[in-house]
Write a protein that holds these residues in place. Structure first.
Motif, PDB file in Angstrom:
ATOM      1  N   PRO A 255      -0.626 -13.580   4.026  1.00  0.00           N
ATOM      2  CA  PRO A 255       0.572 -12.728   3.948  1.00  0.00           C
ATOM      3  C   PRO A 255       1.640 -13.243   3.004  1.00  0.00           C
ATOM      4  N   ILE A 256       1.774 -14.552   2.842  1.00  0.00           N
ATOM      5  CA  ILE A 256       2.810 -15.092   1.957  1.00  0.00           C
ATOM      6  C   ILE A 256       2.450 -14.798   0.506  1.00  0.00           C
ATOM      7  N   HIS A 257       1.216 -15.082   0.132  1.00  0.00           N
ATOM      8  CA  HIS A 257       0.757 -14.814  -1.237  1.00  0.00           C
ATOM      9  C   HIS A 257       0.922 -13.338  -1.594  1.00  0.00           C
ATOM     10  N   ARG A 258       0.444 -12.475  -0.690  1.00  0.00           N
ATOM     11  CA  ARG A 258       0.409 -11.050  -1.025  1.00  0.00           C
ATOM     12  C   ARG A 258       1.806 -10.443  -1.084  1.00  0.00           C
ATOM     13  N   ALA A 259       2.732 -10.953  -0.286  1.00  0.00           N
ATOM     14  CA  ALA A 259       4.101 -10.429  -0.347  1.00  0.00           C
ATOM     15  C   ALA A 259       4.725 -10.712  -1.703  1.00  0.00           C
TER      16      ALA A 259
END
Length: 323
Positions: A127-131
């Motif tokens: 989730p951190i990467h994709r945000a």
């Protein structure tokens, strides 16, 4: 409370340390089996396991928790250990194994997950990467009552966090790890009083695991998209471009870059063409706009500013950074 903690990387270790500091009794840790790492590929304990060993907490490392799966002996042993722990709840953060229903049903207060997004946006593994990759300006931590779905359980507590324009995954990860520790401590302090809020059906997105195949810069994309992806993939896997040299092709890693509008004379440049290279950066034509590369790395070398990189590896306008 008496807690079981299930997690593996540093993100989870920060939350576990926060629970310990708040006075909770972590009686058992579940974490992934040791993995080979480093140049010598020696087995290394996860950050969560290392914390547990340093604090004399019991550790279990089952390869699976499925009683009907590939490693039923691991799952059976884990089941007995979990029962013996007599924990009130299980806290889960970036564990890496799917929890079957028997695990979800075991603790009296259930299993709570620390998820690094504002659910239902960015369910899943990264989730951190994709945000960052998507250009989101806000993310956060959701404390969720786990169910059998993939990050689909009821939300108990949500703490938002802004994403700054220059944030990399490494920087945002550390900020969210601290916030995750704060959130789970807050949630447990008033657990019985927290309302269970179902996740809305609208706005669901999935943060698929980062694949190394995504690491190659596709110059046909816009400079803005590529700049976001470079920040999203720092520190792993790092964005790469091929560079033809007199001795063959070497793979450069790009760690910092700025999206710019096309200079007037560059409008007709083929994507992947070096437009200019000086101390301020290496500018490369993209499908839309140009990308100014400001921190680069050669194989086996260190991350260097554009000025330092060009001293040892001069690039010329018109050169192509494509396979």
């Amino acid at each position: 409370m008496r807690l079981i903690f299930a997690g593996t990387p540093e993100f989870a270790q920060v939350a576990m340390a926060a629970l310990h500091a708040a006075g909770h009794d972590v009686v058992l840790v579940l974490t992934q089996p040791d993995r080979p790492a480093g140049r010598g590929m020696k087995l290394q304990a996860s950050p969560v396991k290392q914390w547990a060993l340093d604090h004399a907490v019991a550790v279990a490392q089952p390869r699976s928790l499925r009683l009907d799966g590939k490693y039923p002996e691991d799952a059976a042993a884990a089941r007995q250990i979990l029962l013996d722990s007599q924990a009130d709840a299980m806290i889960v953060a970036a564990y890496g194994l799917i929890l079957p229903q028997w695990v979800l049903d075991l603790p009296p207060k259930g299993c709570l997950n620390i998820h690094a997004s504002l659910l239902p946006r960015w369910r899943g593994a990264a989730p951190i990467h994709r945000a960052i990759e998507a250009g989101d300006t806000q993310t956060g931590i959701t404390i969720m009552q786990m169910d059998a779905g993939l990050d689909t359980g009821d939300m108990l507590l949500v703490l938002p966090c802004a994403i700054a324009p220059g944030d990399t995954t490494a920087v945002l990860h550390d900020r969210l790890a601290e916030l995750g520790g704060q959130a789970i401590v807050q949630a447990l302090a008033k657990l019985d009083a927290l309302p269970h809020q179902s996740q809305p059906a609208e706005g669901v997105t999935y943060a698929h695991k980062i694949d190394k195949a995504e690491a190659t810069l596709d110059w046909a994309l816009s400079a803005k998209v590529l700049a976001r992806r470079i920040r999203a993939f720092d520190p792993f896997p790092g964005m790469t471009v091929p560079l033809a040299t007199a001795t063959g092709v070497e793979t450069l890693k790009i760690w910092q870059a700025v999206a710019e509008p096309f200079a007037h004379e560059a409008h007709a440049a083929v994507p992947g063409t070096v437009l200019s290279a000086d101390a301020t950066g290496v500018r490369v034509a993209c499908g839309e706009g140009q990308l100014c590369l400001t921190q680069l790395q050669r194989p086996g070398g260190k991350r260097l500013s554009a000025a330092d990189f060009l001293r040892g590896c001069p690039l010329q306008p018109g050169q192509r950074l494509v396979a």
